[in-house]
Design an enzyme around this catalytic site. Structure first.
Site, PDB file in Angstrom:
ATOM      1  N   ASP A   1      -6.381  44.030 -20.925  1.00  0.00           N
ATOM      2  CA  ASP A   1      -7.024  45.261 -20.466  1.00  0.00           C
ATOM      3  C   ASP A   1      -6.160  46.457 -20.858  1.00  0.00           C
ATOM      4  OD1 ASP A   1      -8.395  47.213 -19.111  1.00  0.00           O
ATOM      5  OD2 ASP A   1      -7.745  46.562 -17.113  1.00  0.00           O
TER       6      ASP A   1
ATOM      7  N   ASN B   1      -7.034  49.765 -20.642  1.00  0.00           N
ATOM      8  CA  ASN B   1      -7.206  51.017 -19.878  1.00  0.00           C
ATOM      9  C   ASN B   1      -7.215  50.789 -18.369  1.00  0.00           C
ATOM     10  OD1 ASN B   1      -9.648  49.766 -19.675  1.00  0.00           O
ATOM     11  ND2 ASN B   1     -10.887  51.535 -20.247  1.00  0.00           N
TER      12      ASN B   1
ATOM     13  N   ASP C   1      -8.969  49.145 -16.197  1.00  0.00           N
ATOM     14  CA  ASP C   1     -10.147  49.120 -15.334  1.00  0.00           C
ATOM     15  C   ASP C   1     -10.437  47.697 -14.847  1.00  0.00           C
ATOM     16  OD1 ASP C   1     -11.091  47.955 -17.636  1.00  0.00           O
ATOM     17  OD2 ASP C   1     -12.788  49.303 -17.906  1.00  0.00           O
TER      18      ASP C   1
ATOM     19  N   ASP D   1     -10.611  44.470 -23.119  1.00  0.00           N
ATOM     20  CA  ASP D   1     -11.339  45.317 -24.070  1.00  0.00           C
ATOM     21  C   ASP D   1     -10.802  45.124 -25.485  1.00  0.00           C
ATOM     22  OD1 ASP D   1      -8.914  46.969 -23.924  1.00  0.00           O
ATOM     23  OD2 ASP D   1      -9.711  47.579 -21.975  1.00  0.00           O
TER      24      ASP D   1
ATOM     25  N   ASP E   1     -24.952  31.361 -30.592  1.00  0.00           N
ATOM     26  CA  ASP E   1     -25.145  30.942 -29.206  1.00  0.00           C
ATOM     27  C   ASP E   1     -26.464  30.188 -29.026  1.00  0.00           C
ATOM     28  OD1 ASP E   1     -24.355  31.319 -26.310  1.00  0.00           O
ATOM     29  OD2 ASP E   1     -26.319  32.275 -26.272  1.00  0.00           O
TER      30      ASP E   1
ATOM     31  N   GLU F   1     -23.064  26.631 -31.426  1.00  0.00           N
ATOM     32  CA  GLU F   1     -22.990  26.036 -30.087  1.00  0.00           C
ATOM     33  C   GLU F   1     -24.029  24.926 -30.043  1.00  0.00           C
ATOM     34  OE1 GLU F   1     -23.357  26.758 -25.315  1.00  0.00           O
ATOM     35  OE2 GLU F   1     -24.604  27.905 -26.659  1.00  0.00           O
TER      36      GLU F   1
HETATM   37  C1  GLC Z   1     -24.381  29.809 -24.120  1.00  0.00           C
HETATM   38  C2  GLC Z   1     -23.155  30.557 -23.684  1.00  0.00           C
HETATM   39  C3  GLC Z   1     -23.206  30.733 -22.193  1.00  0.00           C
HETATM   40  C4  GLC Z   1     -24.435  31.530 -21.850  1.00  0.00           C
HETATM   41  C5  GLC Z   1     -25.685  30.894 -22.454  1.00  0.00           C
HETATM   42  C6  GLC Z   1     -26.838  31.827 -22.407  1.00  0.00           C
HETATM   43  O1  GLC Z   1     -24.448  28.551 -23.560  1.00  0.00           O
HETATM   44  O2  GLC Z   1     -22.012  29.897 -24.104  1.00  0.00           O
HETATM   45  O3  GLC Z   1     -22.057  31.337 -21.688  1.00  0.00           O
HETATM   46  O4  GLC Z   1     -24.564  31.624 -20.462  1.00  0.00           O
HETATM   47  O5  GLC Z   1     -25.509  30.558 -23.799  1.00  0.00           O
HETATM   48  O6  GLC Z   1     -26.668  32.856 -23.345  1.00  0.00           O
HETATM   49 CA    CA Z   2     -10.542  47.694 -19.885  1.00  0.00          CA
END
Ligand code: GLC
Ligand code: CA
Length: 570
Positions: A54, A56, A58, A62, A233, A293
């Site tokens: 992090d 900044n 918060d 980032d 994903d 994935e």
């Molecule tokens: C994939 C990601 C997971 C997310 C899901 C929906 O499985 O790794 O973190 O919740 O897709 O996008």
């Molecule tokens: Ca930050």
């Protein structure tokens, strides 16, 4: 049905993309005599941007924070980082609900911060892989806002819309993997839309060529800005049966209390492979890598994701590997043997932001750090690529919530206590022993576990026997040793149920890897003449045993949970 103008639009876009590819075409030169590509020699690490550093204060990591750690990544031996989604997002699923694919969320920075991070990365030899959410957008994406406004708007068929079966009756029995029906009613359209994940994550309609063109275009946007690839994903669920046939039900209830069902009509439809090819076509001119994935149920399904002509994903992740248990020589030997024998380039992963950390999965409370080294000694020496999860290199443990009110991940709130959510594996990176492990001077978005006092980068850098230095030494070896880079894989002593051993052979050299996966001391002996090596001893490369500079192959003493890695000559 597509209209003629829709077809024309798709055609024109396809041609434009093809033309821009032609001008950007870069030859993909192999990096070694075996014809391997750059990504086959690279070490990857997943970084969860909310939790890395992090800048900044918060409480949320980032891009500037990541940029500030590029020297560390270089020191460790990481060549490519895959950054979980940092696009504009309402953060319902912490970034996996994207509202604009071509920008950076202000909480993570700006496009200029991306450019800065990419540049610092390049200076340190660290490439950036972005995470592309292919299956769905956020319900706040302008496409969906438009799509849900009427049945006739230009985006009307960009998502999966359907009339209900009757009053308050969704179109079919499909379930969201995040709990409840996969259908959500929208009054303005008088229809339901489909969401495999949260209701705030409507599934895109990939049968619409405009969707495909827009999505392929967004990958090109980032290639032009310097990303070297994508992690794709949730690719298994891109398509649904157009007839929306009910899924067969199965006995029992899931963790959300829903009746179990087989995802026969909404998972791994053959059309998925067309999209993989489309994304690969967009990637090829940039010599970019695609990581998937890919939640496969067997090796043949995994093999399919490479494409019959190797025209789909270069790196579909073997996520079956994350489900292996218990820690045992037989379990790992059997699985690795099957994946290796498929002939493809394996992609080994032990943990990610959805899976309990390997450190915690295999810990026995007595040999936790030694076990972490055994796991590293294995998956970083196998044939194929490895993707580390941030913090794995220091032995970060899960920090699971113990009370429902502390849970941040919505599936944990919905499924508590059976499903506790994924917060535990997403906690801040442990940099040093100052408050919040040096991740932030603010209040971290998830709590840092107490183990940060011993398991942190600064402390482990100073300890030659730390998990961190073990990873660093292993990765250095992996980058330079020809047998580890290019060698084949041969399992040894296959009837030994305590010690998992194998050889990586390349021409006149071989690396012998011996892993005691048991809590008892073991002795392993090797006669490698059948494998073409007459050597009676090995030159020690890296070990957690007491072995000296050379080690007789007639009897390697292995205390509980130890690693021996040595080089043997012909
Ligand atoms: C994939 C990601 C997971 C997310 C899901 C929906 O499985 O790794 O973190 O919740 O897709 O996008
Ligand atoms: Ca930050």
């Amino acid at each position: 049905m597509q209209t003629v103008s829709q077809r024309m639009f798709a055609l024109v876009l396809t041609l434009c993309l093809a033309a821009s590819h032609a001008t950007a075409q870069k030859p993909s030169k192999p990096v070694d005599a075996e014809g391997h590509q750059w990504w086959q020699h690279a070490v990857f690490q997943e970084i969860y941007p909310r939790s890395y550093m992090d800048s900044n204060n918060d409480g949320i990591g980032d891009l500037n924070g990541i940029a500030s750690k590029m020297e560390y990544l270089k020191w460790l031996g990481v060549d490519v980082i895959w950054i979980a989604p940092c696009f504009p997002s309402p953060q319902v699923d912490f970034g996996y609900d994207v509202s604009d694919y071509e920008n950076i969320d202000p909480m993570y920075g700006t496009l200029a911060d991306f450019d800065h991070m990419e540049k610092i990365g390049k200076q340190n030899g660290v490439g950036i892989v972005f995470d592309f959410v292919v299956n769905h957008t956020s319900d706040k994406h302008k496409w969906f806002v438009e799509s849900s406004s009427s049945k006739t708007n230009p985006y009307a068929d960009w998502y999966i819309w359907k009339d209900g079966k009757g009053a308050n009756q969704p179109p079919n029995n499909w379930l969201s993997t995040f709990g409840g029906s996969a259908w959500q009613f929208v009054g303005t359209r008088g229809q339901y839309y489909y969401h495999f994940f949260y209701p705030q994550q409507p599934d895109l309609n990939w049968r619409n060529p405009k969707v495909a063109a827009a999505m392929y275009g967004s990958t090109v946007f980032w290639y032009k800005r310097g990303v070297v690839g994508f992690r794709l994903d949730a690719v298994d669920t891109l398509f649904e049966d157009p007839n929306l046939t009910d899924n067969p039900t199965l006995p029992g209830k899931n963790e959300f209390g829903d009746q179990n069902q087989e995802r026969k009509y909404n998972d791994k439809l053959p059309e998925v492979h067309d999209v993989m090819k489309g994304l690969r076509n967009a990637a090829n001119p940039y010599n970019a890598v695609l990581i998937g994935e890919t939640w496969t149920s067997d090796v043949s399904e995994l093999k399919d994701y490479y494409g019959k002509n190797h025209d789909e994903l270069q790196m579909p992740m073997d996520l079956m590997f994350t489900e292996l248990k218990p820690l045992s020589a037989n379990v790992f030997r059997k699985h690795v043997g099957a994946v290796d024998a498929s002939g493809e380039w394996p992609v080994w992963v032990m943990s990610n932001h959805d899976i309990k950390r390997a450190y915690s999965r295999f810990a026995d409370g007595k040999h936790d750090d030694d076990i972490a080294k055994v796991m590293a000694g294995m998956y970083l020496t196998l044939r194929g690529s490895a993707i580390l999860y941030y913090g794995e290199e220091i032995g970060m443990a899960n920090n699971d919530p113990t009370r429902k009110e502390d849970v941040r991940d919505p599936i944990g709130q919905l499924g508590w206590p059976e499903q506790i959510g994924r917060d535990g594996e997403r906690t801040p990176m442990q940099w040093n022993d100052t408050p919040n492990a040096g991740f932030t001077k603010g209040i971290p978005w998830l709590p840092v576990p107490a183990t940060y006092q011993t398991h942190n980068v600064a402390a482990e850098k100073a300890d030659p026997n730390s998990i961190l230095n073990f990873y660093k030494n292993l990765l250095a070896m992996r980058h330079t040793n020809p047998a580890l880079l290019d060698g084949d894989y041969v399992a040894l002593n296959e009837s030994d149920s305590n010690v998992y051993s194998y050889l990586r052979r390349y021409k006149n050299q071989a690396v012998l890897v011996v892993l005691n996966m048991s809590e008892a001391p073991q002795t392993a002996s090797f006669d490698l003449s059948a494998q073409g090596f007459s050597a009676k001893q090995a030159k020690t490369l890296l070990t957690t045993t007491k072995a000296g500079a050379t080690q007789a192959l007639s009897g390697i003493s292995l205390p509980p949970y130890t690693v021996y890695i040595g080089e043997v000559a012909k």
